[in-house]
Design an enzyme around this catalytic site. Structure first.
Site, PDB file in Angstrom:
ATOM      1  N   ASP A 106       0.810  -1.219   0.000  1.00  0.00           N
ATOM      2  CA  ASP A 106       0.000   0.000   0.000  1.00  0.00           C
ATOM      3  C   ASP A 106       0.846   1.272   0.000  1.00  0.00           C
ATOM      4  OD1 ASP A 106       0.973  -0.464   2.515  1.00  0.00           O
ATOM      5  OD2 ASP A 106      -0.977  -0.525   3.515  1.00  0.00           O
ATOM      6  N   LYS A 157       5.411   2.865  17.159  1.00  0.00           N
ATOM      7  CA  LYS A 157       4.380   3.842  17.560  1.00  0.00           C
ATOM      8  C   LYS A 157       4.709   4.561  18.873  1.00  0.00           C
ATOM      9  CE  LYS A 157       0.908   1.654  14.821  1.00  0.00           C
ATOM     10  NZ  LYS A 157       0.411   0.377  14.608  1.00  0.00           N
ATOM     11  N   ASP A 217       1.459   6.159   2.442  1.00  0.00           N
ATOM     12  CA  ASP A 217       0.772   4.899   2.710  1.00  0.00           C
ATOM     13  C   ASP A 217      -0.695   5.198   2.414  1.00  0.00           C
ATOM     14  OD1 ASP A 217      -0.832   3.014   3.919  1.00  0.00           O
ATOM     15  OD2 ASP A 217       0.172   3.047   5.851  1.00  0.00           O
TER      16      ASP A 217
HETATM   17  P1  GTP Z   1      -5.480  -2.349   7.516  1.00  0.00           P
HETATM   18  O1  GTP Z   1      -6.387  -3.480   7.880  1.00  0.00           O
HETATM   19  O2  GTP Z   1      -6.225  -1.162   7.026  1.00  0.00           O
HETATM   20  O3  GTP Z   1      -4.430  -2.014   8.542  1.00  0.00           O
HETATM   21  O4  GTP Z   1      -4.684  -2.795   6.228  1.00  0.00           O
HETATM   22  P2  GTP Z   1      -3.720  -4.013   5.921  1.00  0.00           P
HETATM   23  O5  GTP Z   1      -3.667  -5.057   6.971  1.00  0.00           O
HETATM   24  O6  GTP Z   1      -4.085  -4.437   4.552  1.00  0.00           O
HETATM   25  O7  GTP Z   1      -2.364  -3.227   5.824  1.00  0.00           O
HETATM   26  P3  GTP Z   1      -1.186  -2.971   6.834  1.00  0.00           P
HETATM   27  O8  GTP Z   1      -0.823  -1.537   6.676  1.00  0.00           O
HETATM   28  O9  GTP Z   1      -1.499  -3.450   8.178  1.00  0.00           O
HETATM   29  O10 GTP Z   1      -0.057  -3.880   6.194  1.00  0.00           O
HETATM   30  C1  GTP Z   1       0.938  -3.376   5.339  1.00  0.00           C
HETATM   31  C2  GTP Z   1       1.012  -4.213   4.080  1.00  0.00           C
HETATM   32  O11 GTP Z   1       1.270  -5.570   4.417  1.00  0.00           O
HETATM   33  C3  GTP Z   1      -0.267  -4.196   3.275  1.00  0.00           C
HETATM   34  O12 GTP Z   1       0.080  -4.095   1.923  1.00  0.00           O
HETATM   35  C4  GTP Z   1      -0.914  -5.537   3.562  1.00  0.00           C
HETATM   36  O13 GTP Z   1      -1.596  -6.046   2.429  1.00  0.00           O
HETATM   37  C5  GTP Z   1       0.277  -6.421   3.879  1.00  0.00           C
HETATM   38  N1  GTP Z   1      -0.010  -7.435   4.888  1.00  0.00           N
HETATM   39  C6  GTP Z   1      -0.322  -7.223   6.189  1.00  0.00           C
HETATM   40  N2  GTP Z   1      -0.480  -8.393   6.822  1.00  0.00           N
HETATM   41  C7  GTP Z   1      -0.280  -9.365   5.891  1.00  0.00           C
HETATM   42  C8  GTP Z   1      -0.316 -10.797   5.937  1.00  0.00           C
HETATM   43  O14 GTP Z   1      -0.587 -11.418   6.970  1.00  0.00           O
HETATM   44  N3  GTP Z   1      -0.059 -11.447   4.780  1.00  0.00           N
HETATM   45  C9  GTP Z   1       0.236 -10.787   3.620  1.00  0.00           C
HETATM   46  N4  GTP Z   1       0.493 -11.510   2.527  1.00  0.00           N
HETATM   47  N5  GTP Z   1       0.286  -9.448   3.544  1.00  0.00           N
HETATM   48  C10 GTP Z   1       0.027  -8.748   4.678  1.00  0.00           C
END
Ligand code: GTP
Length: 355
Positions: A106, A157, A217
């Site tokens: 993202d 954080k 982001d």
């Molecule tokens: P929120 O639910 O809005 O926090 O979004 P998110 O979980 O999709 O994004 P976050 O900012 O927490 O994670 C950063 C990036 O890592 C994002 O592009 C997610 O798609 C990816 N990501 C987070 N957790 C996982 C996971 O368990 N597996 C995979 N494959 N990607 C993950």
């Protein structure tokens, strides 16, 4: 170089827009976000990408296949359950036998990955973390570095007063396979709180690579809207959809009726229907097949495909999901809406986002 892009998250902060759509597929200047990322990586010498998928993988696979037309070869690493950022990359370890990059799916940035790779190699690092500077680091993972950029401490954080630096983890890494080997298999495991602190504890060379270019982001409606506006206003550049100046770019079959007022920069998708007296004040994006009724007004707003706005409706700083119908005379501002029935058949109407 190979890269792994993490696209398995549910994108909860972008709801209701991400009901039924992975965050990596949300349109940015009318193209799926991930297409922009792939174009950026290709420009920087990446020729093979592994997508670490989990949430709605079929939507991503159906669109991208083996990468035809993207200029990179695509593979997929599918998780049966979310394995976290490092756990997801560990699943692809069999394909990662040389120095490789990892990207949060993202992030939009103009990071020079080639320069970052040279930095990584010159320091013989096991892991290099791209760092970007933010005003308020309290919502991010702060990375303290010492001489030559060697990482000394991670603070997740921190309270504002606790943060000793404004440089944060930008969600782009370069890693050696030996570093990934330290991550446990088939276990939920994170880079930020797991693998990187572990490498530090072991005295392995972990470096921070500061860069001062564009970084966002786009995981919240506000940041997503900002990204679209920044691209239209020249604050950021996409290799996929180049943009210059205050252009009014009309898609195929779009007719501007007499009395309509279009102020650039704005991008109007194919087949949009604009009725008399419509006003579109850029920066604005209309997806293909949108219909703006007489006297409707759109300003600093992104409409996805097939959105209908009735007579006299006005939308300011909004993001509106595909096929949503905005009622006549509605006055909306600073909100994210998705009116299409969600996967469970529930109709999601509106979710206000703070201005
Ligand atoms: P929120 O639910 O809005 O926090 O979004 P998110 O979980 O999709 O994004 P976050 O900012 O927490 O994670 C950063 C990036 O890592 C994002 O592009 C997610 O798609 C990816 N990501 C987070 N957790 C996982 C996971 O368990 N597996 C995979 N494959 N990607 C993950």
């Amino acid at each position: 170089m190979k890269a792994v892009i993490l696209v398995g998250g549910e994108g909860t902060r972008l709801r209701p827009l991400t009901h039924g759509m992975p965050k990596s597929m949300v349109p940015v200047l009318n193209r799926p976000f991930l297409e922009h990322t792939l174009a950026h990586l290709r420009q920087h010498g990446v020729d093979e990408v592994i997508l670490a998928v989990g949430y709605l993988p079929q939507v991503i696979q159906a669109h991208f296949g083996a990468g035809e037309g993207t200029g990179v070869r695509l593979r997929y690493a599918l998780e049966p359950r979310p394995l976290g950022t490092a756990g997801a990359v560990k699943r692809a370890a069999a394909h990662l036998d040389r120095t490789f990059a990892v990207l949060n799916g993202d992030i939009f940035s103009d990071l020079d990955l080639g320069a970052m790779l040279s930095f990584h190699q010159s320091r013989q690092a096991q892991a290099t973390i791209a760092l970007t500077r933010v005003e308020d680091p309290s919502a991010f993972g702060v990375v303290e570095t010492g001489p030559g950029g060697r990482v000394q401490r991670f603070i997740e954080k921190p309270h504002r007063e606790e943060a000793t630096t404004n440089w944060i983890n930008a969600g782009v890494y370069i890693l050696e396979p030996e570093a990934l080997a330290q991550a446990p298999p088939d276990t939920h495991y994170m880079f930020e709180r797991g693998l990187f602190p572990l490498l530090l504890e072991q005295g392995e060379p972990v470096y921070g690579y500061p860069f001062s270019g564009y970084w966002v982001d786009m995981g919240t409606p506000q940041k997503y809207l900002q990204l679209n506006c920044d691209l239209l206003q020249g604050q950021a550049q996409s290799f996929l959809v180049p943009w210059e100046g205050n252009e009014v770019r009309l898609g195929k079959g779009v007719v501007v009726p007499p009395g309509a007022e279009l102020r650039g920069p704005c991008l109007i998708g194919d087949g949009c229907k604009l009725e008399r007296g419509v006003r579109i004040w850029g920066p604005a994006v209309l997806g293909p097949g949108c219909h703006l009724g007489p006297e409707a007004m759109v300003e600093a707003t992104v409409l996805w495909e097939g959105v209908t706005a009735g007579r006299g409706a006005s939308l300011t700083r909004c993001v509106v999901g595909s096929h949503t119908q905005v009622q006549a005379q509605a006055r909306l501002h600073d909100c994210a809406l998705a009116g299409k029935p969600a996967a469970g058949g529930r109709s999601v109407t509106a979710a206000a986002t703070p201005p």
